[in-house]
Write a protein that holds these residues in place. Structure first.
Motif, short mmCIF file in Angstrom:
data_model
loop_
_atom_site.label_atom_id
_atom_site.label_comp_id
_atom_site.label_asym_id
_atom_site.label_seq_id
_atom_site.Cartn_x
_atom_site.Cartn_y
_atom_site.Cartn_z
N GLY A 68 18.58 -88.98 48.00
CA GLY A 68 17.25 -89.53 47.77
C GLY A 68 16.23 -89.10 48.77
N LEU A 69 16.51 -88.76 50.17
CA LEU A 69 15.96 -88.34 50.99
C LEU A 69 15.39 -86.80 51.03
CD1 LEU A 69 17.71 -89.73 54.32
CD2 LEU A 69 15.61 -90.53 53.19
N ILE A 70 15.76 -86.09 50.07
CA ILE A 70 15.39 -84.77 49.91
C ILE A 70 14.04 -84.55 49.23
CG2 ILE A 70 16.05 -82.47 49.53
CD1 ILE A 70 18.88 -83.14 49.68
N PRO A 71 12.92 -84.31 49.74
CA PRO A 71 11.61 -84.24 48.98
C PRO A 71 11.92 -83.44 47.87
CG PRO A 71 11.07 -83.91 51.26
CD PRO A 71 12.80 -83.71 50.98
N LYS A 72 11.02 -83.98 46.76
CA LYS A 72 11.24 -83.35 45.35
C LYS A 72 10.60 -81.87 45.52
CE LYS A 72 10.06 -84.91 40.96
NZ LYS A 72 9.41 -85.93 40.12
N GLU A 73 9.55 -81.72 46.19
CA GLU A 73 8.68 -80.52 46.34
C GLU A 73 9.83 -79.24 46.49
OE1 GLU A 73 5.39 -80.70 48.93
OE2 GLU A 73 4.22 -80.40 47.39
N TYR A 74 10.87 -79.52 47.56
CA TYR A 74 11.90 -78.40 47.78
C TYR A 74 12.28 -77.83 46.33
CZ TYR A 74 11.07 -79.96 52.55
OH TYR A 74 10.80 -79.92 53.81
N TYR A 75 12.76 -78.80 45.62
CA TYR A 75 13.45 -78.40 44.15
C TYR A 75 12.41 -77.64 43.43
CZ TYR A 75 17.22 -81.20 45.48
OH TYR A 75 18.14 -81.78 46.29
N GLU A 76 11.06 -78.09 43.38
CA GLU A 76 10.06 -77.22 42.76
C GLU A 76 9.79 -76.10 43.29
OE1 GLU A 76 6.76 -80.07 42.46
OE2 GLU A 76 7.80 -81.18 40.77
N ALA A 77 9.62 -75.95 44.52
CA ALA A 77 9.49 -74.48 45.21
C ALA A 77 10.61 -73.70 44.86
CB ALA A 77 9.25 -74.99 46.53
N ALA A 78 11.94 -74.20 44.97
CA ALA A 78 13.09 -73.51 44.68
C ALA A 78 12.81 -72.94 43.15
CB ALA A 78 14.18 -74.07 44.87
N GLU A 79 12.45 -73.91 42.24
CA GLU A 79 12.64 -73.60 40.67
C GLU A 79 11.50 -72.54 40.40
OE1 GLU A 79 11.75 -76.98 38.43
OE2 GLU A 79 11.92 -75.93 36.33
N VAL A 80 10.06 -72.59 41.08
CA VAL A 80 9.07 -71.55 40.90
C VAL A 80 9.75 -70.33 41.48
CG1 VAL A 80 6.95 -70.93 41.84
CG2 VAL A 80 7.38 -73.41 40.92
N PHE A 81 10.42 -70.27 42.56
CA PHE A 81 10.91 -69.07 43.11
C PHE A 81 12.01 -68.52 42.67
CE2 PHE A 81 7.63 -70.45 46.06
CZ PHE A 81 6.76 -69.33 46.26
N GLY A 82 12.50 -69.16 41.28
CA GLY A 82 13.54 -68.49 40.63
C GLY A 82 14.90 -69.11 40.81
N ALA A 83 15.35 -70.08 41.37
CA ALA A 83 16.51 -70.61 41.63
C ALA A 83 16.86 -71.31 40.37
CB ALA A 83 16.60 -71.52 42.85
N SER A 84 18.05 -70.98 39.94
CA SER A 84 18.53 -72.03 38.84
C SER A 84 19.08 -73.26 38.98
CB SER A 84 19.86 -71.22 38.14
OG SER A 84 21.01 -71.01 39.14
N PRO A 85 19.50 -74.19 38.40
CA PRO A 85 19.98 -75.58 38.69
C PRO A 85 21.08 -75.37 39.50
CG PRO A 85 19.53 -75.57 36.58
CD PRO A 85 19.29 -74.04 36.93
N TRP A 86 22.00 -74.59 39.24
CA TRP A 86 23.24 -74.27 40.16
C TRP A 86 22.74 -73.69 41.45
CZ3 TRP A 86 27.30 -75.83 41.57
CH2 TRP A 86 28.67 -75.24 42.23
N LYS A 87 21.98 -72.97 41.45
CA LYS A 87 21.26 -72.36 42.81
C LYS A 87 20.70 -73.21 43.83
CE LYS A 87 22.68 -68.15 43.91
NZ LYS A 87 22.51 -67.03 42.94
N ARG A 88 19.91 -74.26 43.08
CA ARG A 88 19.08 -75.32 43.69
C ARG A 88 20.06 -76.05 44.31
NH1 ARG A 88 15.67 -74.94 39.19
NH2 ARG A 88 16.17 -76.75 38.08
N PHE A 89 21.32 -76.51 43.67
CA PHE A 89 22.21 -77.31 44.03
C PHE A 89 22.97 -76.70 45.47
CE2 PHE A 89 26.73 -78.73 44.27
CZ PHE A 89 26.55 -79.94 44.79
N LEU A 90 23.12 -75.43 45.24
CA LEU A 90 23.67 -74.78 46.45
C LEU A 90 22.94 -74.31 47.42
CD1 LEU A 90 26.16 -71.75 44.81
CD2 LEU A 90 26.72 -74.05 45.79
N ARG A 91 21.81 -73.86 47.17
CA ARG A 91 20.90 -73.60 48.15
C ARG A 91 19.95 -74.67 48.83
NH1 ARG A 91 19.71 -67.64 48.89
NH2 ARG A 91 18.74 -68.68 50.58
N ILE A 92 19.62 -75.59 47.97
CA ILE A 92 18.85 -76.75 48.66
C ILE A 92 19.39 -78.04 48.85
CG2 ILE A 92 16.68 -78.07 48.07
CD1 ILE A 92 16.14 -75.22 48.23
#
Lengths: 281, 346
Positions: A172-196
């Protein structure tokens, strides 16, 4: 009241309490562990580690921790991610999932015993379905695998939630914007989990793992209820030294060994999951 | 070529209509600014173009290709977020290279492109740092570098300068404009700051209550606002409005003065920018209420027949509160609005 002194005054009661009821008994136990009546000695440690059951109990405890904790970690992460995605009913699901936390470990062991024992639910179900002719005794020395599995299941059922609540708070503490940035820059849901998620969850993972690993080395009641003497663990042996063999020196020594293992694993976890300076959210 | 076409895009959140039927074409390599107050739908529109939000209805095309059903990564876009979203657990190098790593580019190329964009944004000495060790301005540069490193067709920016202090904002504004001009990308830039919009944009789309009120060059938006909202929103201080009564045959009575205006039978609103007023022998009679010497000029808030009216006059003039002024509007700068439709009348 002096503003600089106030914080220390406020933590004084709890400090005194801990000194009196934790530090002092701890020192007593240590003294007991390192003496046999006359001066400093390592005899107690030699006795407990030299006993034929010691390697077995050590192996069992470590094996159980190694089998249970990773599964709990994976489950807790999965559950926390799912809860975090929920828009409605999130709290309700969280409450239901954390119910086992409110049950004592002995009670948890007895619940699972009611499932696995000869007249238990599993046997009635299997005979009801015609899978077995008559109820079989599953938890015997002939089935060490089933005993281990039953203990594993009970532990996973009982203690995953403690990791879950810590991880839910952390995610809950991880800002949503990081996920959006990762998504825009090409990270798949699995990659977002691993890398964010995983890297940003390190502080919560530390807490959850330290807590859970310490509890895993202290496992006692669930094993006692399901395995009895079939699956000896370190804490069970400590209990046996203290209350069956009335050898409190040896019990104290074994307790200190468990403490040392816990501290070692805590340090390893803190080291492996450390967050570099300047890299916090 | 990355022309962006937005056709009939609408967005509804529950019962709230955030965007109404938006139609907008952004030319290849154009710098388009979406300008509006908070809640006007500009960020929603940007997020729909980015693919972070789905339009309720309508189509979005980039470079002639429909993208509404594509994931953000397949749209050929890069984005700069309002709070930068520089990943705290990665070094500046890995932040800039994040998108390139996701594309699985070889290490040499990642290194090459990261270093090149870092140099462009003047942050090459920060590559080994974490975001916690950077200032707001430096983080901003990292966020822009991360977007530029992708060499995208379109770069989307959501209030990228709003978290910087005023001086830094001015500096970054000029720098960003320069960098984007050389990068050959189409840019969409969301802001609520009209100075930012005026100074950076090739074209400004002024948004209000989920609609684009006017999309035109900065000077056109300033000189010929298409609607009362634009006239009142752009310019500091904004345009003055006074009721105008028809006096027949293209003549209008404004605060007792007869002026030339459009041919229309019903009452209109007369509008004029404060700096387009001159002291004259004949004109509107105004009573000065507040006099603000601003160095370069004098801002005077006065009353004209019960309405508040502002004028920007030469700083050499000596005006005191309570003084009676006669001010004449510059004839070619007078604008007229229909009070019913709020649109400009020519």
């Amino acid at each position: 009241m002096n503003a600089r002194l106030l914080p220390y005054v406020l933590i004084l009661p709890v400090t005194l309490f801990l000194c009196l009821f934790f530090l002092y008994p701890f020192l007593l136990v240590s003294k007991q562990a390192f003496s046999t009546g006359a001066g400093f000695t390592l005899d107690n440690f030699r006795e407990v580690t030299g006993y034929w059951k010691f390697p077995i109990t050590m192996r069992n405890t470590l094996l159980l921790a190694a089998a249970v904790v990773p599964i709990q970690l994976a489950l807790a992460l999965l559950m926390a991610t799912m809860v975090n995605r929920m828009k409605k009913g999130r709290d309700l699901v969280l409450y239901v999932w954390t119910i086992p936390l409110g049950i004592s470990d002995l009670a948890a062991g007895i619940i699972w015993l009611a499932i696995f024992e000869q007249s238990g639910f599993l046997n009635s179900m299997m005979s009801g379905l015609g899978l077995v002719d008559k109820p079989v005794n599953l938890l015997t020395f002939q089935n060490p695998g089933i005993v281990f599995l039953a203990i594993m299941l009970a532990e996973i059922w009982r203690a995953t939630a403690i990791m879950l609540v810590i991880l839910v708070a952390g995610i809950g503490l991880i800002p949503k914007e990081y996920y959006e940035a990762a998504e825009v820059f090409g990270a798949s849901p699995w990659k977002r989990f691993l890398r964010i998620t995983l890297p940003l969850l390190r502080p919560s993972l530390q807490t959850a793992l330290v807590l859970r690993v310490i509890l895993a080395f202290e496992i006692f009641a669930v094993v006692a209820a399901l395995g009895g003497t079939l699956f000896p663990v370190l804490m069970g042996e400590t209990y046996a030294y203290q209350f069956d063999l009335l050898n409190s020196g040896a019990a104290a020594a074994l307790a200190l060994i468990i403490l040392a293992i816990s501290i070692a694993f805590t340090l390893i976890i803190l080291r492996v999951l450390r967050v570099p300076k300047g890299a916090t959210i | 070529m990355a022309q962006i076409e937005i056709k009939n895009v609408a967005k509804r959140f529950g019962t709230y209509q955030a965007l109404h039927d938006i139609n907008l074409t952004i030319q290849d390599q154009e710098f388009m600014v979406l300008l509006g107050a908070s809640g006007c739908g500009k960020t929603t529109l940007l997020r729909i173009i980015a693919g972070l939000e789905t339009a309720t209805t309508g189509e979005v095309s980039i470079g002639g290709r429909r993208v509404d059903h594509l994931a953000p990564k397949d749209r050929g876009i890069a984005m700069v977020f309002q709070n930068y979203a520089v990943f705290p657990h990665l070094t500046v190098f890995e932040n800039i290279g994040f998108g390139l790593r996701m594309q699985k580019l070889p290490n040499d190329e990642v290194k090459d492109r990261v270093e090149r964009t870092a140099e462009l944004m003047h942050i090459e000495q920060l590559l080994k740092r974490y975001s916690g060790e950077l200032s707001g301005g430096q983080r901003q540069r990292v966020a822009v570098a991360r977007a530029l490193a992708m060499e995208p067709d379109v770069i989307l920016m959501d209030e990228p300068l709003s978290n910087l202090d005023a001086l830094l904002r001015m500096e970054m504004r000029a720098e960003l404009k320069g960098v984007l001009a050389t990068s050959n990308t189409t840019a969409i830039y969301v802001t609520h700051d009209q100075v930012e919009a005026m100074s950076m944009a090739d074209r400004i789309s002024v948004m209000h209550q989920g609609e684009i009120v006017q999309a035109a060059s900065p000077i056109e938006v300033y000189r010929n606002p298409a609607a009362e909202f634009v006239a009142g929103f752009i310019g500091n201080p904004p345009m003055n409005f006074l009721p105008a009564a028809p006096a027949g045959d293209g003549k209008w009575t404004v605060a007792g003065q007869v002026m030339d205006g459009p041919r229309s039978g019903k009452p209109l609103k007369f509008a004029i920018r404060p700096e387009d007023m001159r002291p004259a022998d004949e004109g509107l009679t105004a009573t000065a209420k507040v006099v603000e010497p601003l160095g370069a000029h004098l801002l005077i808030t006065c009353e004209v027949q019960g309405s508040m009216f502002r004028a920007v006059l030469d700083s050499d003039m000596s005006v005191n509160p309570g003084d009676q002024l006669t001010l004449a509007p510059q004839p070619d700068r007078m604008r007229w609005f229909d009070p019913d439709t709020t649109l400009a009348v020519a």
